[in-house]
Write an enzyme that holds these catalytic residues in place. Structure first.
Site, PDB file in Angstrom:
ATOM      1  N   TYR A   1       0.830  -1.218   0.000  1.00 47.51           N
ATOM      2  CA  TYR A   1       0.000   0.000   0.000  1.00 47.51           C
ATOM      3  C   TYR A   1       0.859   1.261   0.000  1.00 47.51           C
ATOM      4  O   TYR A   1       0.657   2.137   0.845  1.00 47.51           O
ATOM      5  CB  TYR A   1      -0.945   0.033   1.209  1.00 47.51           C
TER       6      TYR A   1
ATOM      7  N   TYR B   1     -12.271  -7.831   7.271  1.00 47.94           N
ATOM      8  CA  TYR B   1     -11.148  -7.838   6.322  1.00 47.94           C
ATOM      9  C   TYR B   1     -10.818  -9.290   5.990  1.00 47.94           C
ATOM     10  O   TYR B   1     -10.630 -10.116   6.886  1.00 47.94           O
ATOM     11  CB  TYR B   1      -9.895  -7.149   6.894  1.00 47.94           C
TER      12      TYR B   1
ATOM     13  N   ASP C   1     -13.230 -16.917   9.061  1.00 47.75           N
ATOM     14  CA  ASP C   1     -11.878 -16.566   8.635  1.00 47.75           C
ATOM     15  C   ASP C   1     -11.044 -16.369   9.894  1.00 47.75           C
ATOM     16  O   ASP C   1     -11.119 -15.348  10.554  1.00 47.75           O
ATOM     17  CB  ASP C   1     -11.940 -15.286   7.780  1.00 47.75           C
TER      18      ASP C   1
ATOM     19  N   LYS D   1      -1.699 -16.825   8.292  1.00 41.24           N
ATOM     20  CA  LYS D   1      -0.758 -16.015   9.081  1.00 41.24           C
ATOM     21  C   LYS D   1       0.151 -16.844  10.004  1.00 41.24           C
ATOM     22  O   LYS D   1       1.219 -17.225   9.587  1.00 41.24           O
ATOM     23  CB  LYS D   1      -1.506 -14.922   9.840  1.00 41.24           C
TER      24      LYS D   1
HETATM   25  C1  LIG Z   1      -4.236 -11.098   6.764  1.00 37.21           C
HETATM   26  C2  LIG Z   1      -5.607 -11.604   6.607  1.00 37.21           C
HETATM   27  C3  LIG Z   1      -6.055 -12.153   5.371  1.00 37.21           C
HETATM   28  C4  LIG Z   1      -5.193 -12.180   4.145  1.00 37.21           C
HETATM   29  O1  LIG Z   1      -4.077 -13.002   4.268  1.00 37.21           O
HETATM   30  P1  LIG Z   1      -2.830 -12.808   3.292  1.00 37.21           P
HETATM   31  O2  LIG Z   1      -1.891 -13.904   3.676  1.00 37.21           O
HETATM   32  O3  LIG Z   1      -2.283 -11.445   3.548  1.00 37.21           O
HETATM   33  O4  LIG Z   1      -3.322 -12.944   1.891  1.00 37.21           O
HETATM   34  C5  LIG Z   1      -7.342 -12.655   5.323  1.00 37.21           C
HETATM   35  N1  LIG Z   1      -8.152 -12.625   6.392  1.00 37.21           N
HETATM   36  C6  LIG Z   1      -7.757 -12.116   7.585  1.00 37.21           C
HETATM   37  C7  LIG Z   1      -8.705 -12.155   8.751  1.00 37.21           C
HETATM   38  C8  LIG Z   1      -6.485 -11.580   7.729  1.00 37.21           C
HETATM   39  O5  LIG Z   1      -6.105 -11.057   8.912  1.00 37.21           O
END
Ligand SMILES: *Cc1c(COP(=O)(O)O)cnc(C)c1O
Length: 425
Positions: free
Chosen positions: A17, A145, A246, A275
């Site tokens: 970004y 997100y 997620d 992550k």
């Molecule tokens: C960081 C994140 C993503 C995206 O993961 P990347 O490895 O950066 O593509 C998706 N969902 C959540 C909740 C995240 O914190």
């Protein structure tokens, strides 16, 4: 002295970004060990970010280093189409064992965003296979997100999620308000009314609800009530919708439970992991689903799940993920996180009354100071570095998510650095 050519970085490399013509400052890192980053000029910083929440056990951990070296001697990579290997099998077995019981199938991918793409694909194929292709929209939450690729972007917060920038290319999804019930708030039925209403109105076109369990991270560090999550699970069941959680930000202990879902005792139909999966060593993510989702998806016209990344289930990444999860589960991780949580609560509390501060909140190993005004990254970032800490705020949120191995004195230093900079604003 330094041989790092920052001029090449500034002229040629995109950072996340950022502008290529007006890049912000970047600090070259020479090495990292434990909770410390060592900059090229020799300065040491305590890392409060765990490199975007991944580095659970700190940097340069001998056990994780060894896992990578050992696996390299067997094979660094092998294609996953038609071939398989022990690191992937062991990792799948572990993930199925430690996630909620109904999750039985694992799809390995190379990043969090892609795991969300795969989760959405699973949900769409699930309804296609049952002759309901019109159920092809997702219900997501404000402040959510889920990543930067296009399907993932479509379920991010519609204001901060770049939707207007790519308006013609981002699928229009359905959005409900961000959960208003704070983590420890007493439950009120009114907290559910918006999502209830959106589901009632759109259920014939909805494939699934997607959300981050308990902590809406990047979209605002919003910690919400487990009861909300339980009730959304019930709504999904009652209205024939899949639930995708997620867990990419919450997984592997960050919130004080191994997974966000555990706070509410619920199980999703599809779960995204990422992550911290490899303890921050390699890029790896996974999409898990229930037996039912797996069977229905594969009963459809395609007969298969239509996805297959080149570096799927990379053996180095799977090997280090196995080592990282073992390390975590064989450590007193819950006691460690409770200790971090307690110290964050005690030492951040006084900031609540400061004129520039809107809110202070802590959950597990996450400590957040929400300001009244957004920070100016270009001026604030060097000030944290002067304090000997690595903290990278976004918008109004100055937060820390330290590695779990951080010692009380180190955490104290991190919090002091955070407070000194906030106090100066
Ligand atoms: C960081 C994140 C993503 C995206 O993961 P990347 O490895 O950066 O593509 C998706 N969902 C959540 C909740 C995240 O914190």
């Amino acid at each position: 002295m330094s041989s790092i050519n920052l001029d090449i970085d500034r002229r040629h490399i995109w950072h996340p970004y950022t502008s290529i013509t007006q890049p912000g400052p970047v600090f070259p890192v020479r090495s990292a060990k434990g909770v410390y980053l060592t900059l090229d000029d020799g300065r040491q910083l305590i890392d409060g970010m765990s490199s975007w929440w991944c580095m659970l056990h700190g940097y340069n951990h001998p056990v994780l280093n060894q896992a990578i070296v050992d696996q390299t001697h067997n094979m660094a990579h092998v294609m996953f189409g038609g071939l398989t290997h022990e690191p992937a099998i062991n990792l799948a077995e572990t993930l199925i064992r430690i996630t909620p019981a109904p999750l039985q199938h694992v799809f390995f991918v190379d990043s969090g965003s892609v795991s969300v793409e795969v989760a959405i694909k699973m949900a769409l194929q699930f309804w296609q296979a049952q002759g309901k292709p019109q159920k092809n929209r997702l219900l997501s939450l404000h402040k959510g997100y889920h990543g930067d690729t296009f399907a993932a972007m479509s379920v991010c917060d519609p204001t901060t999620g770049m939707h207007h920038l790519f308006a013609d290319n981002v699928t229009q999804q359905i959005f409900s308000e961000s959960p208003r019930c704070k983590y420890s708030d007493p439950w009120d039925e009114d907290y559910l009314s918006d999502i209830q209403q959106k589901i009632a109105q759109h259920k014939d076109q909805l494939a699934a609800v997607i959300l981050e369990p308990i902590v809406q991270a990047t979209g605002g560090m919003n910690f919400y009530s487990p009861e909300y999550l339980r009730r959304v699970r019930e709504l999904c069941d009652a209205n024939d919708l899949l639930l995708i959680t997620d867990e990419i930000a919450t997984n592997f202990g960050r919130t004080g439970e191994l997974f966000g879902c555990h706070h509410a005792g619920i199980s999703p139909d599809i779960m995204c992991l990422g992550k911290a999966l490899t303890g921050g060593y390699m890029t790896l993510a996974a999409t898990l689903c229930t037996e039912r989702v797996g069977e229905v998806v594969c009963s459809g016209e395609a007969g298969v799940l239509m996805h297959g990344p080149t570096f799927m289930a990379n053996p180095l990444a799977c090997a280090v993920a196995n080592a990282s999860i073992d390390l975590l589960l064989n450590s007193p991780w819950q006691a460690r996180i409770q200790k971090i949580e307690k110290q964050l609560r005690q030492q951040l509390e006084e900031c609540r009354d400061w004129p520039q501060v809107n809110d202070v909140r802590v959950l597990g190993a996450i400590g957040v100071i929400e300001l009244k005004q957004p920070v100016d990254m270009k001026t604030i970032q060097p000030r944290f570095v002067e304090q000997g800490v690595w903290i990278r705020p976004f918008g109004k949120l100055v937060y820390v998510m330290p590695p779990f191995i951080i010692e009380p004195e180190q955490l104290q230093q991190l919090i002091n650095g955070m407070k000194t900079v906030v106090a100066s604003l």
